[in-house]
Design an enzyme around this catalytic site. Structure first.
Site, PDB file in Angstrom:
ATOM      1  N   ARG A 118      41.736 152.740-105.349  1.00  0.00           N
ATOM      2  CA  ARG A 118      40.855 151.829-104.705  1.00  0.00           C
ATOM      3  C   ARG A 118      39.619 151.267-105.595  1.00  0.00           C
ATOM      4  NH1 ARG A 118      41.420 155.379-100.574  1.00  0.00           N
ATOM      5  NH2 ARG A 118      43.172 154.578 -99.114  1.00  0.00           N
ATOM      6  N   LYS A 140      38.306 137.567-113.101  1.00  0.00           N
ATOM      7  CA  LYS A 140      39.710 137.556-112.458  1.00  0.00           C
ATOM      8  C   LYS A 140      40.763 138.226-113.253  1.00  0.00           C
ATOM      9  CE  LYS A 140      39.320 132.707-110.860  1.00  0.00           C
ATOM     10  NZ  LYS A 140      39.792 131.414-110.999  1.00  0.00           N
ATOM     11  N   GLU A 182      41.130 126.298-124.704  1.00  0.00           N
ATOM     12  CA  GLU A 182      40.125 126.499-123.599  1.00  0.00           C
ATOM     13  C   GLU A 182      38.614 126.453-124.094  1.00  0.00           C
ATOM     14  OE1 GLU A 182      41.037 127.527-120.789  1.00  0.00           O
ATOM     15  OE2 GLU A 182      42.579 129.019-120.790  1.00  0.00           O
ATOM     16  N   LYS A 224      30.594 130.120-119.237  1.00  0.00           N
ATOM     17  CA  LYS A 224      31.475 130.810-118.221  1.00  0.00           C
ATOM     18  C   LYS A 224      30.505 131.707-117.297  1.00  0.00           C
ATOM     19  CE  LYS A 224      35.651 132.735-116.649  1.00  0.00           C
ATOM     20  NZ  LYS A 224      37.003 133.185-117.159  1.00  0.00           N
ATOM     21  N   GLU A 234      35.027 131.654-106.503  1.00  0.00           N
ATOM     22  CA  GLU A 234      35.617 130.593-106.495  1.00  0.00           C
ATOM     23  C   GLU A 234      35.547 129.776-105.224  1.00  0.00           C
ATOM     24  OE1 GLU A 234      38.671 130.040-109.452  1.00  0.00           O
ATOM     25  OE2 GLU A 234      39.569 128.560-107.986  1.00  0.00           O
ATOM     26  N   ARG A 238      33.439 127.430-109.202  1.00  0.00           N
ATOM     27  CA  ARG A 238      34.269 127.875-110.324  1.00  0.00           C
ATOM     28  C   ARG A 238      35.370 127.256-110.671  1.00  0.00           C
ATOM     29  NH1 ARG A 238      35.137 134.382-111.277  1.00  0.00           N
ATOM     30  NH2 ARG A 238      36.627 134.156-113.112  1.00  0.00           N
ATOM     31  N   ASN A 242      39.174 125.693-114.157  1.00  0.00           N
ATOM     32  CA  ASN A 242      40.661 125.334-114.161  1.00  0.00           C
ATOM     33  C   ASN A 242      40.991 123.815-114.553  1.00  0.00           C
ATOM     34  OD1 ASN A 242      41.996 127.673-113.701  1.00  0.00           O
ATOM     35  ND2 ASN A 242      41.006 127.939-111.621  1.00  0.00           N
ATOM     36  N   HIS A 245      44.325 123.149-115.562  1.00  0.00           N
ATOM     37  CA  HIS A 245      45.262 124.403-115.573  1.00  0.00           C
ATOM     38  C   HIS A 245      46.433 124.220-114.392  1.00  0.00           C
ATOM     39  CE1 HIS A 245      42.314 126.213-117.888  1.00  0.00           C
ATOM     40  NE2 HIS A 245      42.847 127.393-117.904  1.00  0.00           N
ATOM     41  N   HIS A 249      49.811 125.560-115.773  1.00  0.00           N
ATOM     42  CA  HIS A 249      50.305 126.691-114.806  1.00  0.00           C
ATOM     43  C   HIS A 249      51.708 126.365-114.598  1.00  0.00           C
ATOM     44  CE1 HIS A 249      46.415 128.790-113.663  1.00  0.00           C
ATOM     45  NE2 HIS A 249      46.591 129.080-115.145  1.00  0.00           N
ATOM     46  N   HIS A 262      49.926 129.851-123.080  1.00  0.00           N
ATOM     47  CA  HIS A 262      49.015 129.275-121.959  1.00  0.00           C
ATOM     48  C   HIS A 262      48.201 128.265-122.660  1.00  0.00           C
ATOM     49  CE1 HIS A 262      46.317 129.631-118.573  1.00  0.00           C
ATOM     50  NE2 HIS A 262      45.152 129.794-119.440  1.00  0.00           N
TER      51      HIS A 262
HETATM   52  P1  NAD Z   1      48.160 137.347-125.078  1.00  0.00           P
HETATM   53  O1  NAD Z   1      47.343 138.463-124.506  1.00  0.00           O
HETATM   54  O2  NAD Z   1      49.588 137.240-124.936  1.00  0.00           O
HETATM   55  O3  NAD Z   1      47.909 137.575-126.660  1.00  0.00           O
HETATM   56  C1  NAD Z   1      48.272 136.400-127.480  1.00  0.00           C
HETATM   57  C2  NAD Z   1      49.112 137.277-128.599  1.00  0.00           C
HETATM   58  O4  NAD Z   1      48.519 137.625-129.780  1.00  0.00           O
HETATM   59  C3  NAD Z   1      50.148 138.542-128.378  1.00  0.00           C
HETATM   60  O5  NAD Z   1      51.578 138.467-128.689  1.00  0.00           O
HETATM   61  C4  NAD Z   1      49.262 139.628-128.693  1.00  0.00           C
HETATM   62  O6  NAD Z   1      50.129 140.643-128.984  1.00  0.00           O
HETATM   63  C5  NAD Z   1      48.846 138.983-129.958  1.00  0.00           C
HETATM   64  N1  NAD Z   1      47.600 139.528-130.444  1.00  0.00           N
HETATM   65  C6  NAD Z   1      46.249 139.476-129.629  1.00  0.00           C
HETATM   66  N2  NAD Z   1      45.228 140.037-130.301  1.00  0.00           N
HETATM   67  C7  NAD Z   1      45.639 140.029-131.805  1.00  0.00           C
HETATM   68  C8  NAD Z   1      45.104 140.025-132.856  1.00  0.00           C
HETATM   69  N3  NAD Z   1      43.753 140.205-133.053  1.00  0.00           N
HETATM   70  N4  NAD Z   1      45.638 140.018-134.140  1.00  0.00           N
HETATM   71  C9  NAD Z   1      47.222 139.923-133.875  1.00  0.00           C
HETATM   72  N5  NAD Z   1      47.754 139.549-132.717  1.00  0.00           N
HETATM   73  C10 NAD Z   1      47.151 139.746-131.599  1.00  0.00           C
HETATM   74  O7  NAD Z   1      47.599 135.919-124.774  1.00  0.00           O
HETATM   75  P2  NAD Z   1      46.146 135.168-124.584  1.00  0.00           P
HETATM   76  O8  NAD Z   1      46.267 133.987-124.946  1.00  0.00           O
HETATM   77  O9  NAD Z   1      45.140 136.088-125.347  1.00  0.00           O
HETATM   78  O10 NAD Z   1      46.020 135.078-122.813  1.00  0.00           O
HETATM   79  C11 NAD Z   1      46.537 134.460-122.442  1.00  0.00           C
HETATM   80  C12 NAD Z   1      46.437 135.062-120.739  1.00  0.00           C
HETATM   81  O11 NAD Z   1      45.246 135.024-120.387  1.00  0.00           O
HETATM   82  C13 NAD Z   1      47.555 134.132-119.583  1.00  0.00           C
HETATM   83  O12 NAD Z   1      48.020 135.151-119.161  1.00  0.00           O
HETATM   84  C14 NAD Z   1      46.350 133.556-118.895  1.00  0.00           C
HETATM   85  O13 NAD Z   1      46.881 133.374-117.770  1.00  0.00           O
HETATM   86  C15 NAD Z   1      45.126 134.534-118.926  1.00  0.00           C
HETATM   87  N6  NAD Z   1      44.136 134.178-118.746  1.00  0.00           N
HETATM   88  C16 NAD Z   1      43.148 134.621-117.764  1.00  0.00           C
HETATM   89  C17 NAD Z   1      42.037 134.300-117.408  1.00  0.00           C
HETATM   90  C18 NAD Z   1      40.952 135.085-116.433  1.00  0.00           C
HETATM   91  O14 NAD Z   1      40.094 134.511-116.150  1.00  0.00           O
HETATM   92  N7  NAD Z   1      41.472 135.960-116.149  1.00  0.00           N
HETATM   93  C19 NAD Z   1      41.452 133.106-118.001  1.00  0.00           C
HETATM   94  C20 NAD Z   1      42.204 132.401-119.059  1.00  0.00           C
HETATM   95  C21 NAD Z   1      43.754 132.758-119.320  1.00  0.00           C
HETATM   96  N1  GLY Z   2      39.799 130.901-116.026  1.00  0.00           N
HETATM   97  C1  GLY Z   2      39.349 130.618-114.713  1.00  0.00           C
HETATM   98  C2  GLY Z   2      38.455 131.329-114.281  1.00  0.00           C
HETATM   99  O1  GLY Z   2      37.993 132.358-114.809  1.00  0.00           O
HETATM  100  O2  GLY Z   2      38.002 131.004-113.180  1.00  0.00           O
END
Ligand code: NAD
Ligand code: GLY
Length: 367
Positions: A118, A140, A182, A224, A234, A238, A242, A245, A249, A262
């Site tokens: 939980r 998030k 971003e 942010k 949100e 907030r 997006n 997005h 998405h 992404h």
């Molecule tokens: P990711 O986590 O897939 O990382 C990208 C790639 O880079 C992966 O293959 C990873 O293994 C590699 N990698 C990571 N760090 C590295 C480093 N320092 N050196 C070498 N390789 C490295 O992708 P991302 O772009 O970091 O994140 C995308 C995700 O984030 C999506 O799922 C998206 O929906 C999510 N997201 C979430 C929020 C939120 O508020 N929670 C906001 C924006 C995006």
């Molecule tokens: N990436 C959008 C949010 O965190 O609200």
């Protein structure tokens, strides 16, 4: 080191930004009150940084799980693997989960932390530009569903974010550029001055200049943090985070999360949101051209990928979390540096734009 505070009352936390933070045992010690730590990383990041992090977490029982890399693994099945490992190793409610990796590891680990017994503490240790400027901040968390991106999740704030800028040196070029989408988004929605500043520093941005990166990560985190502090769950504001997005998405879902990154999908989404804003007279047409030039100069796509149909884009966009009572709200620009979420746009205009852009085909710069 710079510190940006996310002000959320008793859930407030710091974002530490600087070089070499992964080895700072003192920083981690401040945020690890319990005797157990469980680190989740992925198969690409773990060989690079897990050992350094391990040495910064002395004197505690430490277990780790390395998951496959990539968006296609941001699933409930992977979260179940985290639960299996936590239970198998006997972690209790005093454990702290640590997400070492990009946004995928951060979203998965945060969601596991929100649900495990939980809810347990977790720390974000983002290693991609995208995760340092966006996904590690704001709480998030969640996973994808075949029918929609991030459709299963929870709001669960980390206890701290430790963004070590030195980790960005090993990030593959395509991933680095995806993070810049971003960064551009923040300028568009909240800070026209920052947007112009980016345009004047193309070489430094492309060359990963350490000073520029520190400024970029700190600026984006400040924006942010401010938005999240005003609207954590949100209810309204907030949603501006997006921008682009809903389009992005939809692209990702239609490619089964195995196509564009992404950030690449978001780059095209920014252009489409800006174009719609221009057609509604909210921003000048020249601003859309300027945005396309900036994104292209940063090596990002500005056109939809080949082979998408407008109807399937619209259907995928209709599954967005911003749909209220069947009506799709979109984030649109109100001049440079300002945005709002609204359902006040003619649906025909969106349908026409998508039909046009789908027919126009792919951007050669993209995958
Ligand atoms: P990711 O986590 O897939 O990382 C990208 C790639 O880079 C992966 O293959 C990873 O293994 C590699 N990698 C990571 N760090 C590295 C480093 N320092 N050196 C070498 N390789 C490295 O992708 P991302 O772009 O970091 O994140 C995308 C995700 O984030 C999506 O799922 C998206 O929906 C999510 N997201 C979430 C929020 C939120 O508020 N929670 C906001 C924006 C995006
Ligand atoms: N990436 C959008 C949010 O965190 O609200």
């Amino acid at each position: 080191m710079r510190v940006v505070e996310v002000a959320l009352g008793e859930r407030s936390y710091p974002i530490y930004i600087g070089e070499g933070l992964l080895a700072r045992a003192d920083l981690f010690a401040r945020h690890l009150p319990g005797p157990e730590v469980f680190v989740v990383s992925d198969e690409r990041v773990a060989p690079l940084y897990l050992e350094t992090l391990r040495t910064a977490l002395p004197g505690r029982r430490l277990d780790t799980l390395v998951v496959p890399a990539g968006e296609a693994h941001k699933t409930l099945a992977t979260v179940e693997r985290i639960f299996d490992a936590l239970l198998g190793a006997g972690h209790g409610r005093t454990t702290t989960l640590v997400a070492l990796g990009g946004g995928v590891v951060g979203d998965l680990t945060g969601f596991a932390a929100a649900c495990y017994q939980r809810g347990v503490r977790f720390l974000q240790v983002p290693t991609t530009l995208l995760a340092q400027v966006d996904s590690s901040v704001g709480g998030k968390t969640g996973v994808n569903h075949p029918l929609g991106k991030n459709m299963i999740g929870a709001f669960h704030q980390p206890a701290a974010v430790v963004a070590d800028l030195a980790t960005l040196a090993t990030l593959p070029e395509r991933e680095y550029r995806a993070g810049l989408a971003e960064v551009v988004k923040y300028g568009l929605i909240a800070d026209a001055h920052f947007y112009r500043w980016l345009g004047e520093r193309l070489e430094g941005l492309k060359g990963r200049d350490p000073g520029i990166l520190e400024e970029v990560v700190a600026r984006c985190c400040r924006i942010k943090a401010e938005v999240v502090a005003r609207d954590e769950r949100e209810a309204g504001l907030r949603a501006i985070l997006n921008l682009g997005h809903t389009f992005g998405h939809a692209i990702e879902a239609l490619q089964d999360y195995r196509g564009w990154l992404h950030g690449e999908a978001v780059a095209v989404g920014l252009v489409l949101a800006a174009e719609l804003s221009a057609r509604l007279g909210r921003i000048p047409k020249a601003a859309v051209e300027e945005l396309e030039q900036l994104l292209a100069a940063l090596g990002l796509p500005t056109r939809l990928p080949k082979g998408l149909a407008a109807e399937e884009m619209l259907a995928a966009m209709g599954r967005d979390k911003k749909v209220v009572a069947g009506s799709l709200r979109l984030v649109l620009l109100d001049g440079l540096g300002r945005a709002e979420v609204t359902d006040r746009y003619p649906r025909d205009l969106l349908a026409d734009l998508l039909a046009e852009q789908c027919a126009a085909g792919a951007d050669p710069a993209s995958a």
